[in-house]
Write an enzyme that holds these catalytic residues in place. Structure first.
Site, PDB file in Angstrom:
ATOM      1  CG  ASP A 175     -35.721 -35.784   0.164  1.00  0.00           C
ATOM      2  OD1 ASP A 175     -35.030 -35.044   0.874  1.00  0.00           O
ATOM      3  OD2 ASP A 175     -35.850 -35.626  -1.064  1.00  0.00           O
ATOM      4  CG  LEU A 256     -29.005 -29.275  -5.426  1.00  0.00           C
ATOM      5  CD1 LEU A 256     -28.916 -28.544  -6.756  1.00  0.00           C
ATOM      6  CD2 LEU A 256     -28.010 -28.680  -4.438  1.00  0.00           C
ATOM      7  NE  ARG A 257     -37.928 -32.552  -3.051  1.00  0.00           N
ATOM      8  CZ  ARG A 257     -37.671 -33.677  -3.700  1.00  0.00           C
ATOM      9  NH1 ARG A 257     -36.950 -34.630  -3.112  1.00  0.00           N
ATOM     10  NH2 ARG A 257     -38.121 -33.880  -4.918  1.00  0.00           N
ATOM     11  CB  ALA A 258     -31.780 -30.424   1.980  1.00  0.00           C
ATOM     12  CB  VAL A 261     -37.015 -27.369   1.847  1.00  0.00           C
ATOM     13  CG1 VAL A 261     -37.900 -27.309   3.093  1.00  0.00           C
ATOM     14  CG2 VAL A 261     -37.727 -28.133   0.740  1.00  0.00           C
TER      15      VAL A 261
END
Length: 653
Positions: A175, A256-258, A261
């Site tokens: 991830d 919330l990384r998706a 990015v």
């Protein structure tokens, strides 16, 4: 190792796929976008061997605009690198000879403003992958070791390549890579022929081949430079940001990384396309690169992205243009119950995208392997049982203390772990044990001419490195009875569930796994030893059962496979897990031959565990007898789970 681009590098634009009529293919595009906006977080390239993964990464530096009038550095990180080699550490010679704590930079410092390339990143130890990803995300590296405490800049593009057949990265690490792409060799004969044609032309005359692509390389370098200059001014409107959030929510990604990015990648793609504002197409491209590996819900699920769901989440309408502020008009109204958007929230009028639930990806389903196995075994009757829900297993370990690859299973001397002593170094690398080094040098000071309060005279022979004990990964070889007796009373379903749970445990402990099965009159290697636990799970799900029980053949096949693997990988200690009810019914003297095979395995010293699959009130105890002949631990299948082990201990107490 640091490389500068030169004529010996295959040109980036010459790689088939990097020069397509519709623009670069996903792999080339992902690499370009992460160099335009390094904060995207790097690229993970997954694919089978022989797909130009390493070639295109090494060629990337030649098309990047130079940094401070020097080529962009390419630093390659070896799989066997130690933590002090990666982060840097104290310069031992300076410390001992001059009494100064001088920092010696590591690979992260050398990769600053360049590319850090890790081939076979899935084989790198997890704590080093964590360290790399932390530095790539923060843009700096912190060193706290050997008396050194410092922070330095480490802004680099992290590129990792891997072959999934050799094992997967843990989902937590997967991830943290910004983008990921899947690559495979082209199936179109014309494309394959073009790949070979270009490679042969390059090998015949590298200089002429590079010169033929010089104009294309220059144009690509100029376009990347223009995009790098533009990316800081690209606008991502509120409508675009909301659309990104809707797409990520539709795919049910964690955290919330998706979203972050995807937003950064969309901005980079807009700059690459020469646009000053993010469009729906930029978001579409970004989602295809940033979301597939974040949809992986279970360790055995393959990354992927459903195009239909993506298009549904994106909707048909283009993003509305951001209104230009009126310098003479009033400021924006505050948001609130009566503010902007109160009456036109997305979806209120039925025009917004429909909500789409994304259930967890299912475990691999049995896929037609039974028919093929039946054909190979003649008219041998067979059936394929499905597995149930996996569970946490008890820890099975290899006896003694090893010295293999760092992992999480058996005790071993490793490069990390608790320090238990010191020894003279036998090769490069390793953390210096300063106290023991000084202790080894002190008795020789008079003979070396040291007088008074002069500096300590240290020779290379005095150096001592720390001996640490941690955990190693092992080869876990499953030898599974797939005969008719195992198919009775839904026993095979229980067997598959237990073995699948043990496979999941092996995945988490970074083990290598193999699978031998036996049924009818013979045994077969269903899966040679590999790091790909996913492949083992697939073979297990497809495993048919039926026929007699050739126990001796199964044990002998396992013994032969372990012998071969010991030659290939001598430091990786094996753990043999025999899953059977202990019956031997195939051929004359089946019982005697199985005891002979068990004796051979016992003499080899291999650590064995017999998982006893016999159940019911009337038991013959054959698996327990087999465990005695193997010198193995006997574990009833109902006690494979950790919870069952705890319950048994409580009952005994």
């Amino acid at each position: 190792m640091t490389h500068a681009p030169d004529d010996r590098h295959f040109p980036f634009s010459a790689v088939v796929g990097a020069d397509g009529p519709d623009g670069p293919d996903p792999m080339a595009l992902a690499l370009i976008l992460t160099t335009i906006a390094p904060e995207v977080g790097g690229v993970l390239v997954r694919g089978e061997k022989g797909t130009a993964k390493s070639t295109i990464v090494r060629a990337l530096t030649a098309v990047l605009p130079p940094v401070d009038d020097r080529p962009v550095p390419l630093v390659e990180m070896p799989i066997g690198a130690t933590e002090d080699r990666v982060t840097g550490s104290i310069n031992i010679e300076t410390a001992l000879a001059e009494g100064k704590a001088e920092y010696q930079p590591g690979l992260l410092a050398k990769a600053h403003r360049g590319i850090l390339y890790v081939d076979e990143v899935n084989l790198l130890h997890d704590h080093l992958v964590d360290l790399l990803l932390d530095a790539a995300a923060m843009g700096r590296a912190t060193v706290e070791r050997d008396g050194v405490s410092m922070t330095h800049e480490a802004r680099f593009v992290l590129v990792g390549t891997m072959n999934p057949e050799e094992g997967e990265l843990r989902p937590q690490l997967l991830d943290r890579f910004g983008l990921t792409v899947e690559v495979a060799a082209p199936r179109d004969p014309a494309l394959r022929a073009e790949v070979v044609r270009r490679r042969m032309a390059y090998d015949a005359d590298p200089a002429a081949f590079v010169a033929a692509y010089a104009a294309a390389e220059t144009a690509l370098r100029r376009r990347i430079g223009d995009a790098q200059a533009l990316v800081g001014s690209v606008r991502l409107t509120d409508a675009g940001l909301l659309k990104i959030a809707e797409v990520c929510a539709a795919f049910d990604v964690d955290g919330l990384r998706a979203d972050i990015v995807t937003a950064r990648t969309a901005v980079a793609h807009a700059a690459w396309s020469g646009r000053a504002q993010v469009t729906l197409d930029d978001i579409r491209v970004a989602a295809r690169l940033a979301l597939p590996h974040r949809r992986r819900r279970k360790p055995f699920d393959a990354p992927g992205l459903e195009e239909d769901l993506l298009e549904q989440a994106l909707g048909d309408d283009e993003l509305p243009p951001e209104p230009e502020p009126d310098p003479d008009g009033p400021g924006p109204e505050p948001d609130g119950p009566d503010g902007p958007g109160a009456d036109d929230a997305p979806g209120d009028d039925g025009s917004g995208p429909e909500s789409a639930e994304s259930p967890e990806a299912p475990m691999p389903e049995p896929a037609g392997a039974a028919g093929a196995d039946s054909a190979r075994a003649g008219s041998l009757p067979s059936s394929v049982a499905a597995s149930g829900a996996t569970f946490r297993t008890r820890l099975l370990t290899v006896r003694g203390v090893g010295a293999g690859t760092a992992g999480r299973r058996s005790r071993a001397r490793t490069t990390n772990g608790r320090r238990i002593g010191a020894t003279a170094p036998t090769g490069p690398g390793g953390a210096i044990h300063l106290t023991e080094t000084i202790r080894a040098a002190v008795p020789h000071q008079h003979a070396r001419g040291r007088t008074g309060t002069g500096p300590l005279v240290v020779r290379p022979a005095d150096l001592r490195v720390a001996v640490r004990e941690g955990r190693e990964s092992n080869l876990v070889l499953f030898c599974v009875d797939a005969s008719g007796s195992m198919a009775a009373r839904r026993r095979m379903e229980q067997v598959k569930t237990a073995v699948l749970s043990l496979l999941l445990d092996a995945y988490q402990r970074r083990d290598k796994v193999g699978l031998v099965t036996f049924r009818g009159a013979e045994a077969a290697v269903a899966l040679p030893p590999t790091h790909s636990v996913d492949a083992a799970a697939q073979r297990l799900e497809e495993l048919p059962s039926g026929g007699r029980t050739p126990l001796a053949e199964g044990l002998l096949e396992a013994a032969h496979l372990l012998t071969v693997e010991r030659t290939r990988d001598p430091q990786r200690r094996p753990l043999l897990v025999v899953v059977t009810d202990g019956r031997a019914t195939s051929g004359a003297d089946a019982v005697a031959r199985s005891r002979m095979a068990a004796g051979l395995l016992a003499e080899s010293g291999v650590t064995c565990v017999v998982v006893d699959c016999e159940s019911g009130p009337m038991r013959m105890g054959l698996a327990a007898t087999l465990a005695e002949h193997l010198g193995a631990e006997h574990v009833p299948i109902g006690e494979v789970s950790a919870e069952a082990l705890v319950d048994a201990a409580r009952r005994a107490a």
